[in-house]
Design a protein around this motif. Structure first.
Motif, PDB file in Angstrom:
ATOM      1  N   PRO A 195       0.797  -1.229   0.000  1.00 55.24           N
ATOM      2  CA  PRO A 195       0.000   0.000   0.000  1.00 55.24           C
ATOM      3  C   PRO A 195       0.831   1.282   0.000  1.00 55.24           C
ATOM      4  CG  PRO A 195       0.192  -0.819   2.224  1.00 55.24           C
ATOM      5  CD  PRO A 195       0.927  -1.803   1.351  1.00 55.24           C
ATOM      6  N   GLN A 196       2.114   1.204  -0.239  1.00 61.19           N
ATOM      7  CA  GLN A 196       2.952   2.399  -0.241  1.00 61.19           C
ATOM      8  C   GLN A 196       2.594   3.316  -1.407  1.00 61.19           C
ATOM      9  OE1 GLN A 196       7.174   1.512  -0.128  1.00 61.19           O
ATOM     10  NE2 GLN A 196       6.784  -0.470   0.795  1.00 61.19           N
ATOM     11  N   GLN A 197       2.790   4.591  -1.175  1.00 59.08           N
ATOM     12  CA  GLN A 197       2.659   5.588  -2.227  1.00 59.08           C
ATOM     13  C   GLN A 197       3.979   6.351  -2.317  1.00 59.08           C
ATOM     14  OE1 GLN A 197      -0.066   6.004  -4.238  1.00 59.08           O
ATOM     15  NE2 GLN A 197      -1.011   4.243  -3.215  1.00 59.08           N
ATOM     16  N   ALA A 198       4.411   6.643  -3.521  1.00 57.48           N
ATOM     17  CA  ALA A 198       5.654   7.398  -3.692  1.00 57.48           C
ATOM     18  C   ALA A 198       5.586   8.177  -4.989  1.00 57.48           C
ATOM     19  CB  ALA A 198       6.858   6.442  -3.699  1.00 57.48           C
ATOM     20  N   ASP A 199       6.169   9.373  -4.988  1.00 54.55           N
ATOM     21  CA  ASP A 199       6.160  10.166  -6.222  1.00 54.55           C
ATOM     22  C   ASP A 199       7.322   9.744  -7.121  1.00 54.55           C
ATOM     23  OD1 ASP A 199       8.509  11.493  -5.354  1.00 54.55           O
ATOM     24  OD2 ASP A 199       7.358  13.102  -4.423  1.00 54.55           O
ATOM     25  N   TRP A 200       7.332  10.271  -8.326  1.00 54.66           N
ATOM     26  CA  TRP A 200       8.321   9.852  -9.316  1.00 54.66           C
ATOM     27  C   TRP A 200       9.748  10.090  -8.842  1.00 54.66           C
ATOM     28  CZ3 TRP A 200       7.919   8.472 -14.796  1.00 54.66           C
ATOM     29  CH2 TRP A 200       6.627   8.076 -15.163  1.00 54.66           C
ATOM     30  N   GLN A 201       9.976  11.234  -8.197  1.00 59.07           N
ATOM     31  CA  GLN A 201      11.328  11.545  -7.762  1.00 59.07           C
ATOM     32  C   GLN A 201      11.828  10.529  -6.728  1.00 59.07           C
ATOM     33  OE1 GLN A 201       8.864  13.816  -8.039  1.00 59.07           O
ATOM     34  NE2 GLN A 201       9.668  14.904  -9.831  1.00 59.07           N
ATOM     35  N   VAL A 202      10.963  10.179  -5.791  1.00 67.06           N
ATOM     36  CA  VAL A 202      11.322   9.181  -4.773  1.00 67.06           C
ATOM     37  C   VAL A 202      11.550   7.818  -5.417  1.00 67.06           C
ATOM     38  CG1 VAL A 202      10.444   7.889  -2.778  1.00 67.06           C
ATOM     39  CG2 VAL A 202      10.170  10.374  -2.871  1.00 67.06           C
ATOM     40  N   LEU A 203      10.668   7.425  -6.318  1.00 67.57           N
ATOM     41  CA  LEU A 203      10.790   6.133  -6.991  1.00 67.57           C
ATOM     42  C   LEU A 203      12.105   6.024  -7.751  1.00 67.57           C
ATOM     43  CD1 LEU A 203       7.142   5.841  -8.334  1.00 67.57           C
ATOM     44  CD2 LEU A 203       8.200   4.297  -6.681  1.00 67.57           C
ATOM     45  N   PHE A 204      12.443   7.046  -8.504  1.00 67.37           N
ATOM     46  CA  PHE A 204      13.665   6.981  -9.308  1.00 67.37           C
ATOM     47  C   PHE A 204      14.919   7.119  -8.445  1.00 67.37           C
ATOM     48  CE2 PHE A 204      10.910   6.948 -12.836  1.00 67.37           C
ATOM     49  CZ  PHE A 204      11.651   6.558 -13.946  1.00 67.37           C
ATOM     50  N   TYR A 205      14.815   7.825  -7.335  1.00 69.49           N
ATOM     51  CA  TYR A 205      15.969   7.903  -6.442  1.00 69.49           C
ATOM     52  C   TYR A 205      16.321   6.515  -5.908  1.00 69.49           C
ATOM     53  CZ  TYR A 205      18.895   8.795  -2.386  1.00 69.49           C
ATOM     54  OH  TYR A 205      19.921   8.749  -1.470  1.00 69.49           O
ATOM     55  N   TRP A 206      15.323   5.814  -5.346  1.00 69.83           N
ATOM     56  CA  TRP A 206      15.599   4.521  -4.718  1.00 69.83           C
ATOM     57  C   TRP A 206      15.764   3.395  -5.737  1.00 69.83           C
ATOM     58  CZ3 TRP A 206      17.228   4.370   0.052  1.00 69.83           C
ATOM     59  CH2 TRP A 206      16.892   5.423   0.920  1.00 69.83           C
ATOM     60  N   GLY A 246       4.460   5.363 -12.825  1.00 68.06           N
ATOM     61  CA  GLY A 246       5.728   5.710 -12.213  1.00 68.06           C
ATOM     62  C   GLY A 246       6.514   4.564 -11.616  1.00 68.06           C
ATOM     63  N   TYR A 247       5.870   3.753 -10.783  1.00 64.86           N
ATOM     64  CA  TYR A 247       6.587   2.649 -10.152  1.00 64.86           C
ATOM     65  C   TYR A 247       7.174   1.721 -11.208  1.00 64.86           C
ATOM     66  CZ  TYR A 247       7.285  -1.869  -7.860  1.00 64.86           C
ATOM     67  OH  TYR A 247       7.813  -3.067  -7.443  1.00 64.86           O
ATOM     68  N   ALA A 248       6.355   1.349 -12.194  1.00 70.98           N
ATOM     69  CA  ALA A 248       6.817   0.450 -13.248  1.00 70.98           C
ATOM     70  C   ALA A 248       7.952   1.080 -14.050  1.00 70.98           C
ATOM     71  CB  ALA A 248       5.651   0.092 -14.168  1.00 70.98           C
ATOM     72  N   ALA A 249       7.839   2.382 -14.323  1.00 71.15           N
ATOM     73  CA  ALA A 249       8.885   3.070 -15.075  1.00 71.15           C
ATOM     74  C   ALA A 249      10.198   3.076 -14.309  1.00 71.15           C
ATOM     75  CB  ALA A 249       8.449   4.502 -15.387  1.00 71.15           C
ATOM     76  N   SER A 250      10.134   3.295 -12.993  1.00 71.70           N
ATOM     77  CA  SER A 250      11.361   3.315 -12.194  1.00 71.70           C
ATOM     78  C   SER A 250      11.997   1.938 -12.124  1.00 71.70           C
ATOM     79  CB  SER A 250      11.075   3.846 -10.785  1.00 71.70           C
ATOM     80  OG  SER A 250      10.317   2.920 -10.020  1.00 71.70           O
ATOM     81  N   LYS A 251      11.190   0.886 -12.064  1.00 78.15           N
ATOM     82  CA  LYS A 251      11.740  -0.473 -12.039  1.00 78.15           C
ATOM     83  C   LYS A 251      12.368  -0.822 -13.395  1.00 78.15           C
ATOM     84  CE  LYS A 251      11.490  -3.199  -9.177  1.00 78.15           C
ATOM     85  NZ  LYS A 251      12.438  -3.554  -8.091  1.00 78.15           N
ATOM     86  N   ALA A 252      11.716  -0.423 -14.474  1.00 81.57           N
ATOM     87  CA  ALA A 252      12.278  -0.680 -15.807  1.00 81.57           C
ATOM     88  C   ALA A 252      13.592   0.068 -15.992  1.00 81.57           C
ATOM     89  CB  ALA A 252      11.272  -0.281 -16.885  1.00 81.57           C
ATOM     90  N   ALA A 253      13.645   1.311 -15.522  1.00 76.84           N
ATOM     91  CA  ALA A 253      14.882   2.093 -15.624  1.00 76.84           C
ATOM     92  C   ALA A 253      15.982   1.470 -14.771  1.00 76.84           C
ATOM     93  CB  ALA A 253      14.624   3.532 -15.192  1.00 76.84           C
ATOM     94  N   GLY A 254      15.618   0.980 -13.593  1.00 76.92           N
ATOM     95  CA  GLY A 254      16.588   0.315 -12.736  1.00 76.92           C
ATOM     96  C   GLY A 254      17.131  -0.949 -13.380  1.00 76.92           C
ATOM     97  N   PHE A 255      16.240  -1.697 -14.053  1.00 78.22           N
ATOM     98  CA  PHE A 255      16.694  -2.898 -14.759  1.00 78.22           C
ATOM     99  C   PHE A 255      17.706  -2.551 -15.844  1.00 78.22           C
ATOM    100  CE2 PHE A 255      16.168  -5.290 -18.736  1.00 78.22           C
ATOM    101  CZ  PHE A 255      16.783  -6.483 -18.349  1.00 78.22           C
TER     102      PHE A 255
END
Length: 296
Positions: free
Chosen positions: A79-90, A140-149
């Motif tokens: 149930p976490q919520q995070a904005d794009w900046q937080v997602l891409f940082y972590w 956003g979450y999916a985009a940050s995970k794809a970028a991390g991959f």
């Protein structure tokens, strides 16, 4: 006989992470689990060490002696919520810091948790989504995970590191967020309530969390991962099923006295009607293992 590994684990207190930790310990591995400084250790075991540290403050000394970095921690998971900046940082910046820290510590292999959501819109082109499918995330979450991959994949090639990347599909089981489909279904069944759901024609690949944990453990153990050649796999059951059939199966298992109100809810806007992975035969170490190919 499995060779003992020393695994440095992030996300070990989460839904999937707790099961991964149990699987690693059961198999005889040593595990150092990163925990938030504000959290208390969750369990005690002779081969288990808890490290209290912020993930973006880790040093090579923290990972010294580890054979495998296993990274499951991520913001933005319900149930976490995070904005794009937080997602891409972590999920990108800190991930790269973590990989560099592991490399400096002499850790040879990284095992990273991905998500089917990385495929996004490209999943529409496949009945069974291959691990090589284009990544076209839609939020956003999916985009940050794809970028991390993408970053981790290039990092492994450039630095000749071993990388196992596992994209998890529709996992379910004990300890899951109560708002997800399976735990919400179980709660209604246990309370004798009716359960409202969509028409349920969506096709999914539901995989027990214990099977996901075994897949991660096997990624740490396997001897066929080559440095600089990332090993990328989907983690599912290999058994597509409609949400209606899945719900009816468990409703029967639990002998629920209430009614399944199929069709009481509308589909969500832009509902994905089929999301099923192509499964590689070598996901598990033994070709005879198909732990995920059942609902229980």
């Amino acid at each position: 006989m499995t060779t003992e590994r020393h695994v440095f684990l992030t996300g070990g207190t989460g839904f999937i992470g707790r099961h991964v930790l149990a699987s690693l310990l059961e198999a005889g591995h040593r595990v150092t689990v990163l925990r938030h400084p504000a959290d208390a250790p969750a369990s005690v075991h002779p081969r288990l060490v808890w490290l209290s540290r912020a993930m973006d403050q880790l040093t090579p000394a923290d990972l010294a002696g580890a054979d495998v970095l296993m990274h499951l921690a991520s913001p933005g998971v319900p149930p976490q919520q995070a904005d794009w900046q937080v997602l891409f940082y972590w999920n990108v910046t800190v991930l790269l810091q973590l990989l560099d820290t592991a490399r400096a510590a002499g850790v040879k292999r990284s095992v990273l948790a991905g998500t089917f959501a990385e495929y996004g819109r490209s999943a529409d082109a496949f009945d069974f989504i291959p691990a090589s499918a284009p990544l076209a995330p839609a939020y956003g979450y999916a985009a940050s995970k794809a970028a991390g991959f993408q970053a981790a994949h290039a990092h492994a090639i450039e630095h000749a590191m071993e990388l196992c990347y596992l994209r998890i599909f529709s996992v379910f089981g004990e300890g899951q967020y109560a708002g997800n489909f399976w735990p919400a279904l179980r709660l209604a069944a246990s309370q004798g309530l009716d359960f409202s759901m969509t028409p349920g024609a969506q096709v999914r690949d539901y995989v027990p969390v214990e099977a996901v944990a075994r897949a991660f453990r096997h990624a740490a153990e396997r001897g066929d991962v080559e440095a600089g050649r990332p090993w990328v796999r989907n983690v599912g059951s290999g058994s597509p099923v409609s949400m209606q059939d899945f719900a009816q199966h468990w409703w029967s298992v639990w002998k629920a006295p209430g009614r399944l109100l199929v069709g009481a809810l509308p589909y969500r806007p832009n509902e994905v009607m089929r999301c099923v992975p192509e499964m590689a035969a070598d996901l598990f170490l033994s070709g005879s293992e198909h732990e995920g190919r059942r609902f229980a």
